[in-house]
Design a protein around this motif. Structure first.
Motif, PDB file in Angstrom:
ATOM      1  N   LYS A  15     -24.102 -14.842-103.919  1.00  0.00           N
ATOM      2  CA  LYS A  15     -24.319 -14.521-102.635  1.00  0.00           C
ATOM      3  C   LYS A  15     -24.534 -15.931-101.763  1.00  0.00           C
ATOM      4  N   GLN A  44     -35.753  -7.804-106.002  1.00  0.00           N
ATOM      5  CA  GLN A  44     -36.143  -6.476-105.652  1.00  0.00           C
ATOM      6  C   GLN A  44     -35.537  -5.500-106.841  1.00  0.00           C
ATOM      7  N   SER A  45     -34.181  -5.932-107.087  1.00  0.00           N
ATOM      8  CA  SER A  45     -33.388  -4.995-107.962  1.00  0.00           C
ATOM      9  C   SER A  45     -33.841  -5.464-109.168  1.00  0.00           C
ATOM     10  N   ASP A  68     -22.392   1.036 -94.164  1.00  0.00           N
ATOM     11  CA  ASP A  68     -22.330   1.101 -95.526  1.00  0.00           C
ATOM     12  C   ASP A  68     -21.569   2.398 -95.674  1.00  0.00           C
ATOM     13  N   GLU A  99     -26.409  -0.629 -89.770  1.00  0.00           N
ATOM     14  CA  GLU A  99     -26.145  -1.000 -91.141  1.00  0.00           C
ATOM     15  C   GLU A  99     -25.665   0.030 -92.197  1.00  0.00           C
ATOM     16  N   LEU A 142     -36.877  -9.133 -95.819  1.00  0.00           N
ATOM     17  CA  LEU A 142     -36.698  -8.857 -97.597  1.00  0.00           C
ATOM     18  C   LEU A 142     -35.419  -8.420 -97.823  1.00  0.00           C
ATOM     19  N   ASN A 143     -34.425  -8.221 -96.667  1.00  0.00           N
ATOM     20  CA  ASN A 143     -32.960  -7.963 -97.050  1.00  0.00           C
ATOM     21  C   ASN A 143     -32.414  -9.382 -97.060  1.00  0.00           C
ATOM     22  N   SER A 144     -33.012 -10.498 -97.042  1.00  0.00           N
ATOM     23  CA  SER A 144     -32.382 -11.638 -97.225  1.00  0.00           C
ATOM     24  C   SER A 144     -31.726 -11.856 -98.492  1.00  0.00           C
ATOM     25  N   ASN A 188     -30.794  -1.266 -88.525  1.00  0.00           N
ATOM     26  CA  ASN A 188     -30.859  -0.893 -89.793  1.00  0.00           C
ATOM     27  C   ASN A 188     -30.023   0.502 -89.778  1.00  0.00           C
ATOM     28  N   TYR A 235     -34.032 -12.109-101.963  1.00  0.00           N
ATOM     29  CA  TYR A 235     -35.022 -11.177-101.963  1.00  0.00           C
ATOM     30  C   TYR A 235     -34.555  -9.836-102.366  1.00  0.00           C
ATOM     31  N   SER A 236     -33.079  -9.446-101.903  1.00  0.00           N
ATOM     32  CA  SER A 236     -32.673  -8.300-102.370  1.00  0.00           C
ATOM     33  C   SER A 236     -32.413  -7.820-103.876  1.00  0.00           C
ATOM     34  N   GLN A 237     -31.768  -9.174-104.432  1.00  0.00           N
ATOM     35  CA  GLN A 237     -31.594  -9.086-105.646  1.00  0.00           C
ATOM     36  C   GLN A 237     -32.720  -9.120-106.589  1.00  0.00           C
TER      37      GLN A 237
END
Length: 310
Positions: free
Chosen positions: A267, A248-249, A130, A126, A239-241, A123, A244-246
């Motif tokens: 994606k 959450q947004s 970024d 990453e 949950l970063n898969s 993490n 799942y990320s989208q």
């Protein structure tokens, strides 16, 4: 037969359907080779086969671990090897099925024994990527100039993993890989079938499956995981898969439903492309052009072939 039937290909290519049909005909059991289907509570978003889709065929390594517990390729390879041994010991035929390229390579050629995952370190790497990916590639050049020459700065996953390997083992990635070649782990003798679709056909399949997943309650699944994460004060890396990320947004109202859906679609298409690129580098025994035959025809041909080998 001594070789283990293995079905690989990009997401939404029909791997599970073919594996089930073959299993029905050959009295086999299916072992999943998917890096996200391992998690419980994530059945919809990781496209875990339903009981209806399994058609009574026993499936292994699906939904067996908590979303807070990442499964390294090394550990997964050992789990697959043990399942193969147990299935064969019970007089059944194992069929491995999935699209996780690294896991596939782990069971085929082996990976170094110290291939562990440090989620906190990953993490942090990453986040650093970024902010400034060039800083990470510079670090890799200092640690392992040989490996840095084959890792592109835009390949976030591979760059982060290389530095994670160094952080967890204290050795450069190239040294770990060389040691693995000299001291290979247990591997399997695979007969690999790769499923391939025309680009537009696969895109259409991805879109259709996305509609099905959203209609099946994917957003509610994410809401439940977020609530569980809050209640337990745990961090769920899974949950970063993709998706799942989208979602959450969307739940945070950062994006609307249509933008969320389009982002997941893009994606997933990109992911399928990366999977194909990975398997382009693998030697497989059989390459099936899925647009040319119907699934039942493919199954019938393969069953005749494998029965002759048993």
């Amino acid at each position: 037969m001594n070789k283990i039937i293995t079905i690989v290909g990009p997401t939404a290519s029909g791997k599970t359907t073919l594996a089930v049909k073959l299993s029905q005909a050959l009295d086999a059991e299916v072992i999943s080779l998917d890096s996200r289907q391992v998690y419980n509570g994530m059945a919809i978003g990781t496209a875990q086969p339903t009981k209806k889709e399994m058609k009574g065929i026993k499936h292994h390594l699906i939904g067996f671990t908590n979303p807070k517990e990442p499964v390294s390729a090394g550990r997964y390879a050992e789990l697959v090897l043990d399942k193969v041994k147990n299935i064969k010991g019970n007089g059944k035929i194992p069929i491995i099925c999935g699209g996780a390229g690294l896991y596939y390579r782990a069971i085929k050629t082996g990976i170094f024994s110290n291939s562990i995952t440090d989620e906190f370190l990953r993490n942090e790497l990453e986040k650093a990527y970024d902010k400034n990916p060039n800083h990470l590639i510079d670090e890799l050049r200092k640690i392992d100039p040989e490996y840095a020459n084959i890792v592109h700065v835009n390949n976030k996953k591979r760059l982060v993993r290389a530095l994670e390997i160094f952080g967890t083992t204290g050795k450069a990635p190239s040294i770990n890989y060389d040691e693995q070649k000299n001291n290979p782990t247990r591997v399997l003798d695979l007969f690999t079938i790769r499923l391939d679709w025309k680009r537009q056909s696969l895109i259409d399949r991805i879109e259709q499956r996305l509609d099905y997943m959203l209609d099946s309650g994917w957003i509610e699944e994410v809401e439940g995981l977020l609530e569980l994460q809050k209640e337990t004060s745990l961090f769920f890396p899974a949950l970063n898969s993709i998706g799942y990320s989208q979602i959450q947004s969307y739940l945070r109202k950062d994006i609307n439903f249509e933008d969320m859906k389009e982002n997941i679609f893009i994606k997933t298409r990109q992911f399928a492309k990366r999977q194909n690129q990975w398997f382009n580098k693998e030697n497989v025994e059989l390459f099936i052009k899925m647009d040319t035959l119907k699934m039942n025809e493919i199954t019938q041909i393969l069953c005749g072939f494998f029965r002759a080998m048993i």
